[in-house]
Scaffold this motif. Structure first.
Motif, PDB file in Angstrom:
ATOM      1  N   ARG A  47      56.271 -55.835  49.500  1.00  0.00           N
ATOM      2  CA  ARG A  47      57.727 -55.831  49.675  1.00  0.00           C
ATOM      3  C   ARG A  47      58.091 -55.656  51.139  1.00  0.00           C
ATOM      4  O   ARG A  47      57.479 -54.874  51.858  1.00  0.00           O
ATOM      5  CB  ARG A  47      58.365 -54.720  48.856  1.00  0.00           C
ATOM      6  N   ARG A  48      59.113 -56.369  51.567  1.00  0.00           N
ATOM      7  CA  ARG A  48      59.577 -56.266  52.956  1.00  0.00           C
ATOM      8  C   ARG A  48      61.028 -55.783  53.047  1.00  0.00           C
ATOM      9  O   ARG A  48      61.416 -55.213  54.052  1.00  0.00           O
ATOM     10  CB  ARG A  48      59.462 -57.630  53.651  1.00  0.00           C
ATOM     11  N   ARG A  49      61.810 -56.016  51.997  1.00  0.00           N
ATOM     12  CA  ARG A  49      63.235 -55.707  52.117  1.00  0.00           C
ATOM     13  C   ARG A  49      63.880 -55.560  50.745  1.00  0.00           C
ATOM     14  O   ARG A  49      63.307 -55.962  49.725  1.00  0.00           O
ATOM     15  CB  ARG A  49      63.966 -56.800  52.901  1.00  0.00           C
ATOM     16  N   GLN A  50      65.072 -54.981  50.755  1.00  0.00           N
ATOM     17  CA  GLN A  50      65.948 -54.962  49.597  1.00  0.00           C
ATOM     18  C   GLN A  50      67.219 -55.715  49.982  1.00  0.00           C
ATOM     19  O   GLN A  50      67.883 -55.349  50.951  1.00  0.00           O
ATOM     20  CB  GLN A  50      66.305 -53.528  49.200  1.00  0.00           C
ATOM     21  N   PRO A  51      67.552 -56.780  49.264  1.00  0.00           N
ATOM     22  CA  PRO A  51      68.755 -57.547  49.624  1.00  0.00           C
ATOM     23  C   PRO A  51      70.017 -56.712  49.426  1.00  0.00           C
ATOM     24  O   PRO A  51      70.029 -55.732  48.681  1.00  0.00           O
ATOM     25  CB  PRO A  51      68.724 -58.737  48.658  1.00  0.00           C
ATOM     26  N   GLU A  52      71.061 -57.120  50.119  1.00  0.00           N
ATOM     27  CA  GLU A  52      72.324 -56.378  50.078  1.00  0.00           C
ATOM     28  C   GLU A  52      72.914 -56.379  48.671  1.00  0.00           C
ATOM     29  O   GLU A  52      72.921 -57.386  47.972  1.00  0.00           O
ATOM     30  CB  GLU A  52      73.324 -57.011  51.045  1.00  0.00           C
ATOM     31  N   ARG A  53      73.428 -55.204  48.291  1.00  0.00           N
ATOM     32  CA  ARG A  53      74.091 -55.091  46.998  1.00  0.00           C
ATOM     33  C   ARG A  53      75.080 -53.938  47.023  1.00  0.00           C
ATOM     34  O   ARG A  53      75.013 -53.069  47.891  1.00  0.00           O
ATOM     35  CB  ARG A  53      73.076 -54.914  45.874  1.00  0.00           C
ATOM     36  N   ASN A  54      75.979 -53.917  46.060  1.00  0.00           N
ATOM     37  CA  ASN A  54      76.954 -52.837  45.939  1.00  0.00           C
ATOM     38  C   ASN A  54      76.311 -51.616  45.296  1.00  0.00           C
ATOM     39  O   ASN A  54      75.717 -51.715  44.224  1.00  0.00           O
ATOM     40  CB  ASN A  54      78.136 -53.288  45.063  1.00  0.00           C
ATOM     41  N   LEU A  55      76.443 -50.470  45.951  1.00  0.00           N
ATOM     42  CA  LEU A  55      75.973 -49.201  45.402  1.00  0.00           C
ATOM     43  C   LEU A  55      77.095 -48.179  45.522  1.00  0.00           C
ATOM     44  O   LEU A  55      78.099 -48.422  46.208  1.00  0.00           O
ATOM     45  CB  LEU A  55      74.716 -48.726  46.127  1.00  0.00           C
ATOM     46  N   LEU A  56      76.886 -47.035  44.879  1.00  0.00           N
ATOM     47  CA  LEU A  56      77.920 -46.014  44.849  1.00  0.00           C
ATOM     48  C   LEU A  56      77.480 -44.756  45.577  1.00  0.00           C
ATOM     49  O   LEU A  56      76.359 -44.262  45.375  1.00  0.00           O
ATOM     50  CB  LEU A  56      78.266 -45.653  43.397  1.00  0.00           C
ATOM     51  N   LEU A  57      78.372 -44.245  46.427  1.00  0.00           N
ATOM     52  CA  LEU A  57      78.186 -42.942  47.050  1.00  0.00           C
ATOM     53  C   LEU A  57      78.773 -41.871  46.116  1.00  0.00           C
ATOM     54  O   LEU A  57      79.503 -42.195  45.174  1.00  0.00           O
ATOM     55  CB  LEU A  57      78.905 -42.905  48.401  1.00  0.00           C
ATOM     56  N   PRO A  58      78.473 -40.603  46.359  1.00  0.00           N
ATOM     57  CA  PRO A  58      79.099 -39.545  45.558  1.00  0.00           C
ATOM     58  C   PRO A  58      80.627 -39.681  45.587  1.00  0.00           C
ATOM     59  O   PRO A  58      81.219 -39.927  46.634  1.00  0.00           O
ATOM     60  CB  PRO A  58      78.631 -38.262  46.247  1.00  0.00           C
ATOM     61  N   GLY A  59      81.229 -39.523  44.433  1.00  0.00           N
ATOM     62  CA  GLY A  59      82.669 -39.709  44.327  1.00  0.00           C
ATOM     63  C   GLY A  59      83.052 -41.100  43.875  1.00  0.00           C
ATOM     64  O   GLY A  59      84.234 -41.393  43.673  1.00  0.00           O
ATOM     65  N   GLY A  60      82.049 -41.991  43.725  1.00  0.00           N
ATOM     66  CA  GLY A  60      82.311 -43.330  43.216  1.00  0.00           C
ATOM     67  C   GLY A  60      82.708 -44.355  44.253  1.00  0.00           C
ATOM     68  O   GLY A  60      83.100 -45.467  43.902  1.00  0.00           O
ATOM     69  N   ARG A  61      82.602 -44.016  45.539  1.00  0.00           N
ATOM     70  CA  ARG A  61      82.983 -44.975  46.578  1.00  0.00           C
ATOM     71  C   ARG A  61      81.904 -46.039  46.734  1.00  0.00           C
ATOM     72  O   ARG A  61      80.722 -45.725  46.873  1.00  0.00           O
ATOM     73  CB  ARG A  61      83.181 -44.250  47.907  1.00  0.00           C
ATOM     74  N   GLU A  62      82.324 -47.305  46.733  1.00  0.00           N
ATOM     75  CA  GLU A  62      81.376 -48.405  46.847  1.00  0.00           C
ATOM     76  C   GLU A  62      80.999 -48.654  48.298  1.00  0.00           C
ATOM     77  O   GLU A  62      81.823 -48.534  49.204  1.00  0.00           O
ATOM     78  CB  GLU A  62      81.956 -49.688  46.252  1.00  0.00           C
ATOM     79  N   VAL A  63      79.748 -49.031  48.499  1.00  0.00           N
ATOM     80  CA  VAL A  63      79.256 -49.362  49.831  1.00  0.00           C
ATOM     81  C   VAL A  63      78.215 -50.461  49.682  1.00  0.00           C
ATOM     82  O   VAL A  63      77.505 -50.541  48.673  1.00  0.00           O
ATOM     83  CB  VAL A  63      78.659 -48.109  50.522  1.00  0.00           C
ATOM     84  N   LEU A  64      78.166 -51.363  50.659  1.00  0.00           N
ATOM     85  CA  LEU A  64      77.173 -52.435  50.660  1.00  0.00           C
ATOM     86  C   LEU A  64      75.918 -51.944  51.373  1.00  0.00           C
ATOM     87  O   LEU A  64      75.984 -51.497  52.515  1.00  0.00           O
ATOM     88  CB  LEU A  64      77.730 -53.676  51.354  1.00  0.00           C
ATOM     89  N   VAL A  65      74.781 -52.042  50.708  1.00  0.00           N
ATOM     90  CA  VAL A  65      73.537 -51.472  51.223  1.00  0.00           C
ATOM     91  C   VAL A  65      72.443 -52.535  51.227  1.00  0.00           C
ATOM     92  O   VAL A  65      72.257 -53.266  50.255  1.00  0.00           O
ATOM     93  CB  VAL A  65      73.073 -50.273  50.355  1.00  0.00           C
ATOM     94  N   SER A  66      71.721 -52.622  52.324  1.00  0.00           N
ATOM     95  CA  SER A  66      70.499 -53.421  52.389  1.00  0.00           C
ATOM     96  C   SER A  66      69.441 -52.594  53.098  1.00  0.00           C
ATOM     97  O   SER A  66      69.765 -51.673  53.859  1.00  0.00           O
ATOM     98  CB  SER A  66      70.727 -54.750  53.124  1.00  0.00           C
ATOM     99  N   ALA A  67      68.175 -52.885  52.840  1.00  0.00           N
ATOM    100  CA  ALA A  67      67.092 -52.078  53.417  1.00  0.00           C
ATOM    101  C   ALA A  67      65.945 -52.973  53.859  1.00  0.00           C
ATOM    102  O   ALA A  67      65.697 -54.027  53.258  1.00  0.00           O
ATOM    103  CB  ALA A  67      66.597 -51.047  52.407  1.00  0.00           C
ATOM    104  N   GLN A  68      65.270 -52.537  54.911  1.00  0.00           N
ATOM    105  CA  GLN A  68      64.096 -53.233  55.432  1.00  0.00           C
ATOM    106  C   GLN A  68      62.942 -52.240  55.448  1.00  0.00           C
ATOM    107  O   GLN A  68      63.094 -51.097  55.898  1.00  0.00           O
ATOM    108  CB  GLN A  68      64.365 -53.751  56.855  1.00  0.00           C
TER     109      GLN A  68
END
Length: 375
Positions: free
Chosen positions: A92-113
Motif C-alpha cells: 500500500r502507498r496511499r489512501q484516496p481522499e474521502r469524507n470522514l468525521l471529526l468528533p462532533g460530526g464535522r465532516e473533513v476530506l482526508v487523504s493519506a500517503q
C-alpha cells in the motif's frame, strides 16, 4: 521555529527537508498537514490542521495519530483501526481522499500517503492531508439551487405548452380562428422562454468552466443600443423613456456582437422592469486603467442608469451572483451573473452603484484594441 512543528531533527522530510529547500513553512500550506513517525506519533501538525480540527498544535504533537485525529467513517467505524496504516498490505502507498468525521460530526476530506524507506518495507511516515468541506458544500448547494430554479422555471411554460397543444388536438373544431391564434401565440412565447432558459444554462456552464468563446468583430456600440431602444418603443414604451448620450469620437470597438447584445439586453431590461423614470445610457471613450495601455480611448465605457429606488447598499455585493433578484417581478436571477461573465471574457469590468437620480447604475468597460491576429 514555526508553530506546530518540532525541531529539525524530529521533523520528517515532508515538513523539514523538502519544505526548507522550497522555502515553504508548513504553516503556509492552505491544507491541513499531519505527519506521524514510524511509531505512529504526530511530529508535524500545521496551522491549517489546527484550524480544521480545532485542536491546538501543541496538544497534538507527540500524541498517537489515532488520538490526535480520532476520525470515523460515515458508518461510525474508527478510521485508523479500519485502515491499519502501519500494518496490513506492505504494497500500500496511499489512501484516496474521502469524507470522514471529526468528533462532533464535522465532516473533513482526508487523504493519506504511506512513506516507506524501501519497497514493501515498514511504514516510515504517515502523511495526512486534511481539507475543509465547506467550499465543496457551497458548490453543491449552488448546483442544487440551480437545478431547483431550472425545474421551477421550466415547469410553468412546459405545462402551458402541453395544456394548449393537448386542448387544440382534442377540440380543434370547437375553437374559432382567433382562439386558435391566441393559444398558438402563447405556446410560441412559452417555447421562447424555455429556449432562453436553456441558453442561459449553457452560458453558465461555459462561464464556470472558462470555455466561453468570444468571436471579435467590429461593433458599433451606439447603433447596438439604438436597436434595443427601437425594439422597446415598437413594443409600446414611450420614446422619451430612454436617453442615449454618445461622446464622439468613439474608437473602433472589437467585440462579440451577439454577446454584447446579450449584455445590453439584460441591463436595459433590468432598468425598464425594475427601475422608474428615464433610462439613461452613456457611451464614452475612457483611458484604460491597465498599466501600459494609458493611451486615449483604450476602453469604451457604457453606463446604464434609471431613476427608480435603486439597489440597497447591503445588496450591491451580491448583484452579480447567481439567483440574485432585485425584486419579485420574475426572472431566474441568472442574467447579471452571465453579464459579468461575458464582460470579463472580453477583458472588461462591470460595476454597480447608485445613479445621479438615485436609481441603479451599471457601468461596464470593454477594451477596444483589435485582436492580436490583426495587429
Amino acid at each position: 521555529m514555526s508553530v506546530g512543528t518540532r525541531s529539525a531533527q524530529d521533523v520528517p522530510e515532508a515538513c523539514a527537508g523538502g519544505a526548507a529547500e522550497l522555502g515553504i513553512d508548513p504553516d503556509q500550506l492552505p491544507d491541513g498537514l499531519v505527519v506521524a513517525d514510524e511509531q505512529g506519533r504526530v511530529i508535524c501538525f500545521n496551522a491549517a490542521a489546527a484550524r480544521i480540527t480545532a485542536l491546538p498544535a501543541e496538544d497534538a504533537l507527540g500524541q498517537r495519530l489515532e488520538k490526535a485525529l480520532p476520525l470515523e467513517d460515515l458508518e461510525g467505524r474508527r478510521w485508523w483501526q479500519l485502515t491499519d496504516p502501519y500494518g496490513g498490505l506492505a504494497i500500500r502507498r496511499r489512501q484516496p481522499e474521502r469524507n470522514l468525521l471529526l468528533p462532533g460530526g464535522r465532516e473533513v476530506l482526508v487523504s493519506a500517503q504511506y512513506v516507506r524507506t524501501r519497497p514493501t518495507g515498514p511504514v516510515h511516515r504517515v502523511v495526512v492531508a486534511l481539507r475543509d468541506t465547506e467550499a465543496r458544500r457551497r458548490t453543491e448547494r449552488s448546483h442544487a439551487e440551480l437545478i431547483a430554479t431550472v425545474a421551477h422555471e421550466l415547469r410553468s411554460p412546459l405545462t402551458s405548452v402541453k395544456g394548449f397543444t393537448a386542448t387544440l388536438l382534442a377540440k380543434w373544431e370547437r375553437f374559432t380562428d382567433d382562439q386558435k391564434r391566441l393559444m398558438l401565440e402563447t405556446v410560441d412565447a412559452d417555447a421562447d422562454r424555455v429556449t432562453r432558459l436553456i441558453a442561459e444554462l449553457l452560458d453558465i456552464s461555459r462561464i464556470d468552466s472558462g470555455r466561453l468563446e468570444v468571436r471579435r468583430q467590429p461593433v458599433d456600440i451606439g447603433a447596438a443600443v439604438g436597436r434595443h431602444i427601437q425594439a422597446y418603443v415598437a413594443a409600446g414604451l414611450a420614446a422619451d423613456r430612454f436617453l442615449l448620450r454618445l461622446e464622439q469620437p468613439l474608437p473602433a470597438l472589437w467585440a462579440d456582437p451577439d454577446k454584447i447584445d446579450q449584455v445590453l439586453s439584460n441591463l436595459l431590461e433590468n432598468a425598464v422592469r425594475h427601475g422608474e423614470g428615464t433610462v439613461t445610457i452613456d457611451i464614452t471613450p475612457t483611458d484604460s486603467p491597465r498599466e501600459g495601455e494609458g493611451h486615449e480611448g483604450a476602453v469604451t465605457s457604457v453606463t446604464v442608469s434609471d431613476e427608480g429606488p435603486g439597489i440597497p447598499e447591503e445588496s450591491m455585493n451580491r448583484v452579480f451572483t447567481r439567483f440574485w433578484r432585485g425584486s419579485k417581478r420574475g426572472g431566474t436571477g441568472l442574467g447579471l451573473y452571465i453579464v459579468k461573465g461575458i464582460v470579463e471574457a472580453h477583458g472588461g469590468t462591470i460595476t454597480v452603484g447608485r445613479g445621479p437620480q438615485g436609481g441603479a447604475e451599471f457601468r461596464f468597460t470593454l477594451p477596444v484594441s483589435a485582436p492580436a491576429y490583426l495587429t
